[in-house]
Write a protein that holds these residues in place. Structure first.
Motif, PDB file in Angstrom:
ATOM      1  N   THR A 152       0.830  -1.201   0.000  1.00  0.00           N
ATOM      2  CA  THR A 152       0.000   0.000   0.000  1.00  0.00           C
ATOM      3  C   THR A 152       0.868   1.257   0.000  1.00  0.00           C
ATOM      4  OG1 THR A 152      -0.067   0.198   2.410  1.00  0.00           O
ATOM      5  CG2 THR A 152      -1.757  -1.194   1.374  1.00  0.00           C
ATOM      6  N   THR A 153       0.234   2.382  -0.298  1.00  0.00           N
ATOM      7  CA  THR A 153       0.931   3.669  -0.239  1.00  0.00           C
ATOM      8  C   THR A 153       1.371   3.965   1.182  1.00  0.00           C
ATOM      9  OG1 THR A 153      -0.323   4.522  -2.127  1.00  0.00           O
ATOM     10  CG2 THR A 153       0.726   6.144  -0.696  1.00  0.00           C
ATOM     11  N   ASP A 154       0.526   3.657   2.170  1.00  0.00           N
ATOM     12  CA  ASP A 154       0.896   3.884   3.567  1.00  0.00           C
ATOM     13  C   ASP A 154       2.153   3.105   3.932  1.00  0.00           C
ATOM     14  OD1 ASP A 154      -1.201   5.608   3.983  1.00  0.00           O
ATOM     15  OD2 ASP A 154      -2.495   4.126   4.958  1.00  0.00           O
ATOM     16  N   ARG A 199       0.135  13.258  11.415  1.00  0.00           N
ATOM     17  CA  ARG A 199       1.071  13.588  10.332  1.00  0.00           C
ATOM     18  C   ARG A 199       2.427  14.069  10.859  1.00  0.00           C
ATOM     19  NH1 ARG A 199      -1.225  15.611   5.185  1.00  0.00           N
ATOM     20  NH2 ARG A 199      -3.295  14.708   4.916  1.00  0.00           N
ATOM     21  N   GLU A 224     -10.223  13.787   7.808  1.00  0.00           N
ATOM     22  CA  GLU A 224     -10.053  12.417   8.291  1.00  0.00           C
ATOM     23  C   GLU A 224      -8.903  12.274   9.283  1.00  0.00           C
ATOM     24  OE1 GLU A 224      -8.739   9.355   5.766  1.00  0.00           O
ATOM     25  OE2 GLU A 224      -7.332  10.594   4.624  1.00  0.00           O
ATOM     26  N   ASP A 225      -7.927  13.169   9.241  1.00  0.00           N
ATOM     27  CA  ASP A 225      -6.782  13.070  10.131  1.00  0.00           C
ATOM     28  C   ASP A 225      -6.977  13.818  11.448  1.00  0.00           C
ATOM     29  OD1 ASP A 225      -5.457  11.459   8.365  1.00  0.00           O
ATOM     30  OD2 ASP A 225      -4.262  13.059   7.473  1.00  0.00           O
ATOM     31  N   ASP A 250     -10.090  15.768   1.367  1.00  0.00           N
ATOM     32  CA  ASP A 250      -8.670  15.612   1.006  1.00  0.00           C
ATOM     33  C   ASP A 250      -8.527  14.348   0.154  1.00  0.00           C
ATOM     34  OD1 ASP A 250      -5.958  15.907   0.790  1.00  0.00           O
ATOM     35  OD2 ASP A 250      -5.523  15.726   2.924  1.00  0.00           O
ATOM     36  N   HIS A 252      -7.723  11.694  -2.628  1.00  0.00           N
ATOM     37  CA  HIS A 252      -6.585  11.406  -3.514  1.00  0.00           C
ATOM     38  C   HIS A 252      -6.856  10.197  -4.413  1.00  0.00           C
ATOM     39  CE1 HIS A 252      -4.334  14.083  -0.838  1.00  0.00           C
ATOM     40  NE2 HIS A 252      -3.290  14.002  -1.638  1.00  0.00           N
ATOM     41  N   HIS A 255      -5.023   6.342  -3.510  1.00  0.00           N
ATOM     42  CA  HIS A 255      -3.913   6.543  -2.573  1.00  0.00           C
ATOM     43  C   HIS A 255      -4.409   6.627  -1.128  1.00  0.00           C
ATOM     44  CE1 HIS A 255      -0.861   6.769  -5.503  1.00  0.00           C
ATOM     45  NE2 HIS A 255      -1.108   7.979  -5.946  1.00  0.00           N
ATOM     46  N   LYS A 256      -5.690   6.965  -0.940  1.00  0.00           N
ATOM     47  CA  LYS A 256      -6.254   7.071   0.400  1.00  0.00           C
ATOM     48  C   LYS A 256      -7.630   6.417   0.414  1.00  0.00           C
ATOM     49  CE  LYS A 256      -3.978  11.319   1.979  1.00  0.00           C
ATOM     50  NZ  LYS A 256      -4.206  12.639   2.628  1.00  0.00           N
ATOM     51  N   ARG A 257      -8.060   5.997   1.605  1.00  0.00           N
ATOM     52  CA  ARG A 257      -9.356   5.322   1.716  1.00  0.00           C
ATOM     53  C   ARG A 257     -10.519   6.307   1.721  1.00  0.00           C
ATOM     54  NH1 ARG A 257      -6.075   2.711   5.355  1.00  0.00           N
ATOM     55  NH2 ARG A 257      -6.895   3.972   7.070  1.00  0.00           N
TER      56      ARG A 257
END
Length: 284
Positions: A152-154, A199, A224-225, A250, A252, A255-257
């Motif tokens: 995954t990207t993460d 982050r 979400e963060d 936000d 993407h 790349h993000k859920r």
């Protein structure tokens, strides 16, 4: 109810949908208003405008890479959403050009470091994932996924890979200069996810108060963060400082859920942003 999402990315930076696909997906998600806010670029504006579905309003903007140089023991990175600014204004246009150039050089250095350790990816492959847009670490993550090294990207952004071992610093704008440049270009600056401790380090409230004095217009609270407590903190701070509050996905792509419209902005806040902008109009 009007649904407004003011923070969305396309392949012009590090999203996985083209600008045309992004606005189409926004309409399908039931958005009445959406913003295209790619990192340090207006490269997706024209395509998004041409593909804008009838009945949906498009806010043109960008997410600027900034830094507060008063942080101890080292500067703190932050993101500034800039809405409805004139892309031809010389000062901000030069800043964006410099940021994009640095992002590409940084990405190429990361690829060189990976290749030096035998990682089977190439600069041509990574640049191809950007599809003509601004190259960034998510495109390198795609190459690592393709090579079967991460899932995954993460995972690619973890310390073993792009988060530390193969990290290369990037140039950022001084946040006070960025706020002033956006204002000079007729735009409206909003601090993106200001309390997102997931982050990394976040700036103190006193810095946000100083930015408000310099021309900051709003704070992105619903994201979400942010935890519920962090959202409440941002809302209270915005009220104290007379700033508008926004909420955004936000988005993407893969790349993000998070999905388009997962968090939204109140119509009253949106109208304040629009009425304060003198750079470019909302389309639609």
């Amino acid at each position: 109810m009007t649904r407004i999402d003011l923070h969305c990315h396309s392949t012009a930076s590090d999203g996985t949908l083209t600008p045309a696909q992004l606005v189409t997906a926004g309409a399908q998600a039931g958005l009445d208003v959406m913003a295209i806010t790619d990192h340090d670029t207006t490269g997706g504006w024209a395509e998004a405008e041409a593909a804008r579905p009838e009945g949906m309003c498009l806010v043109r903007g960008a997410e600027l890479s900034c830094r507060w140089f008063g942080g101890e023991p080292w500067p703190i990175a932050l993101h500034l959403l800039a809405y409805l600014f004139d892309p031809a204004e010389p000062r901000l246009a030069a800043d964006l050009t410099a940021l994009r150039r640095d992002r590409e050089q940084r990405a190429e250095k990361i690829v060189d470091k990976l290749r030096a350790d035998g990682v089977p990816i190439s600069w041509d492959e990574v640049r191809g994932y950007a599809a003509g847009g601004s190259v960034g670490r998510p495109h390198i993550a795609q190459a690592l996924i393709r090579a079967g090294l991460v899932r995954t990207t993460d995972e690619a952004f973890a310390s073993r890979w792009l988060g530390s071992r193969y990290f290369v610093p990037k140039a950022d704008l001084d946040v006070f200069e960025a706020v002033r440049a956006v204002r000079a270009a007729g735009g409206v600056p909003v601090f993106a996810h200001p309390r997102a401790t997931v982050r990394g380090r976040v700036v103190p409230d006193r810095l946000i108060a100083e930015l408000a004095d310099a021309g900051l217009f709003g704070l992105e609270a619903d994201h979400e963060d942010h935890t519920p407590e962090q959202r409440a903190h941002v809302r209270a701070l915005a009220e104290d400082l007379g700033l508008v509050v926004t909420g955004s996905s936000d988005f993407h792509g893969t790349h993000k859920r998070v999905q388009l419209g997962a968090f939204t902005t109140a119509p009253e806040a949106y109208e304040k942003i629009v009425s304060s902008a003198t750079g470019v109009p909302v389309l639609g």
